[in-house]
Design an enzyme around this catalytic site. Structure first.
Site, short mmCIF file in Angstrom:
data_model
loop_
_atom_site.label_atom_id
_atom_site.label_comp_id
_atom_site.label_asym_id
_atom_site.label_seq_id
_atom_site.Cartn_x
_atom_site.Cartn_y
_atom_site.Cartn_z
CD GLU A 76 -2.75 1.13 2.38
OE1 GLU A 76 -2.80 -0.01 3.17
OE2 GLU A 76 -3.64 1.94 2.65
CE1 TYR A 94 -3.50 -6.51 8.82
CE2 TYR A 94 -5.76 -5.53 8.74
CZ TYR A 94 -4.59 -5.50 8.05
OH TYR A 94 -4.26 -5.14 6.78
CG ASN A 121 -9.29 -1.14 1.51
OD1 ASN A 121 -9.27 -2.34 1.68
ND2 ASN A 121 -9.30 -0.24 2.70
CD GLU A 122 -10.31 -2.50 6.01
OE1 GLU A 122 -10.09 -1.46 6.53
OE2 GLU A 122 -9.51 -3.78 6.57
CG ASN A 124 -7.58 2.12 5.54
OD1 ASN A 124 -8.57 1.41 5.08
ND2 ASN A 124 -7.15 2.41 6.78
CD GLN A 163 0.21 -2.62 3.74
OE1 GLN A 163 1.03 -2.08 3.07
NE2 GLN A 163 -1.13 -2.13 4.21
CD GLU A 201 -6.14 -4.70 4.23
OE1 GLU A 201 -6.01 -4.26 5.36
OE2 GLU A 201 -6.73 -4.03 3.34
O1 AHR Z 1 -3.26 -2.69 5.96
C1 AHR Z 1 -3.34 -1.86 6.77
C2 AHR Z 1 -4.71 -1.43 6.80
O2 AHR Z 1 -5.51 -2.09 7.44
C3 AHR Z 1 -5.43 -1.00 5.41
O3 AHR Z 1 -5.19 0.21 4.60
C4 AHR Z 1 -6.75 -1.14 5.71
O4 AHR Z 1 -7.26 -1.86 4.60
C5 AHR Z 1 -6.82 -1.93 6.71
O5 AHR Z 1 -7.65 -1.32 7.65
#
Ligand code: AHR
Length: 498
Positions: free
Chosen positions: A26, A243, A171-172, A71, A348, A291
């Protein structure tokens, strides 16, 4: 403690789609600038790409890399990143509150992806932008020539189309933190219309609909049901993001995180199939877990970053052994559902919550999480077997019946290789594992690799990049169709048979 695992060629989940070993770059922190791109660095090639980073990425054999966000993409004008560099605009980047110089854009990233032998998974902005910007980007990238946007690409020095096959629809979009955050109804509608137009430009592309940002979202899983209901016939995959972190310093609980991932996958598969049934559709939607990782170490320091700097160190988690074990169990979760999870991106890849780190004057180095990913990508290609496992269990604050043994096996028939990936979650004891491989006559163990350390908080750093590295342990031999081996406490194991 003892655990058992029975493997048979006839019991399998599905073929591993190589794209589960994808990753993500990103425009964030030092991922691009100071990560993959650093003109003037001693290892940089003529395009400014760091070859020390390229080398570490190539070793991971990553088939596909998601770009440019995250993001970031929800405020990105892709047109800012193409054409002569000296004319590119500097922009206020609102997702991470930095300055984006646009030195790297679509064409340069495609060049870099070629260097690391990966395909690009391109995301379009459905936050601040719309169908038009999305379909124009497909035309710019994939149409051969003879139209405004394709000819513009040719004029930028790229005569051949990039032929990008996989595209993410935003995205999201369920997250209030997203630029252009939408309700499920709003997103489902724009995604469906963008998908139609993008496929009209290039019918060979595949599209990923944005699912929930995690199971903690209040709109999960109604979000999936609503957006799929609208876009079902125009898309091919739905995304999942998650995450994990050990904020309470509770190792046993943290190590059980992948049970949440299993449940997440199960719920999204069920929702996809519910919408399929409701629509009387013949089409099956697959999952793109685009992700996933551990992310929490850097949260506090990131709050102190001054806004509007260029490529500040952001999300630079330094990973411990316990993080690597969680990453290992997450890889196992993805493989367990190889029937439906066809793509995934470790989020990432460089500097930002990443397996690979760089220093400005020095080289590039590997975090603890590099190793389980390396092993899975290298040896986890073939058919996923459905193992019968019996393991002692434990309970934690958030989970009950957590198996001490988390494991999966991959059978690569062409290479006559069988590989077991296994994590021993026990914080105190080694686990004695009995593997029943009677169905694999004449197979012998060739290697048992272990990632382990007496200190579960041990990590690699720029100064000491080899504190936690895998090593080979003595191998036991198969006896009467059984292998008895020992998995050290808190360890990631790769047991390879041939
Ligand atoms: O990977 C970091 C961030 O985590 C990304 O930009 C977003 O999509 C997610 O919230």
């Amino acid at each position: 403690k003892k655990a058992k695992m029975v493997l048979d060629k006839e019991f399998h989940v599905g073929e591993v789609d190589y794209r589960v070993y994808g990753s993500f770059i990103e425009h964030l922190g030092r991922a691009v600038y100071g990560g993959i791109y650093e003109p003037g660095h001693p290892s940089a090639n003529e395009d400014g790409f760091r070859m020390d980073v390229v080398e570490l990425v190539r070793a991971l054999q990553i088939p596909i890399i998601r770009y440019p966000g995250g993001n970031f993409v929800s405020g990105y004008n892709w047109e800012d990143g193409v054409g002569p560099r000296e004319q590119r605009r500097r922009r206020l980047e609102l997702a991470w509150r930095t300055i984006e110089t646009n030195e790297i854009g679509t064409n340069e990233f495609v060049d870099w992806a070629k260097l690391v032998n990966a395909k690009v998974m391109m995301a379009v902005n459905l936050g601040t932008r719309d169908i038009d910007a999305a379909r124009n980007l497909v035309e710019y990238c994939n149409h051969p020539n003879g139209s405004y946007w394709s000819d513009l690409r040719v004029s930028h020095g790229y005569r051949q189309p990039h032929s990008i096959k996989t595209w993410c629809l935003g995205n999201e979009m369920d997250g209030p933190w997203q630029i252009g955050h939408k309700t499920a109804q709003e997103y489902g509608r724009i995604a469906s219309e963008a998908a139609k137009s993008m496929k009209w430009v290039d019918p060979s592309i595949e599209l990923v609909l944005a699912g929930s940002s995690g199971t903690q979202m209040p709109t999960f899983p109604e979000w999936e049901a609503t957006v799929l209901d609208q876009a079902y016939e125009h898309v091919d995959y739905i995304s999942l993001h998650t995450y994990y972190g050990n904020r309470d310093n509770d190792t046993a609980n943290f190590l059980a995180s992948s049970l949440n991932m299993d449940e997440f996958i199960h719920t999204v598969v069920s929702t996809c199939d519910y919408v399929k049934a409701k629509r009387r559709s013949k089409k099956t939607i697959h999952l793109s877990f685009d992700e996933w990782n551990v992310w929490y170490h850097s949260n506090e320091s990131d709050r102190k970053i001054e806004p509007w700097s260029i490529a500040p160190p952001q999300l630079e988690d330094i990973y411990t052994l316990e993080d690597a074990l969680v990453v290992g169990t997450m890889l196992i979760s993805l493989l367990k559902r190889a029937d439906r999870v066809k793509m995934a991106s470790l989020a990432q890849l460089v500097n930002v919550i990443a397996p690979i780190m760089t220093t400005q004057d020095g080289g590039a180095w590997k975090q603890t999480i590099y190793y389980p990913f390396l092993h899975a990508s290298r040896y986890g290609r073939g058919k996923v077997l459905r193992p019968a496992i019996s393991s002692p269990k434990y309970d934690t604050k958030d989970f009950t019946d957590v198996p001490i043994l988390e494991a999966i096996a991959i059978f690569n028939e062409a290479h006559e290789e069988l590989t077991i990936f296994a994590v021993n979650r026990d914080v105190n004891e080694a686990l004695l594992l009995d593997v029943d491989v009677r169905g694999f006559a004449n197979y012998e163990v060739v290697e048992h690799i272990v990632l382990q350390n007496d200190d579960v908080k041990a990590c690699n750093t720029a100064e000491n990049p080899t504190a936690v590295v895998p090593h080979n342990v003595e191998i036991a031999q198969v006896d009467g169709g059984h292998l008895q081996c020992c998995l050290p406490r808190l360890s990631w194991n790769v047991i390879r048979f041939h």
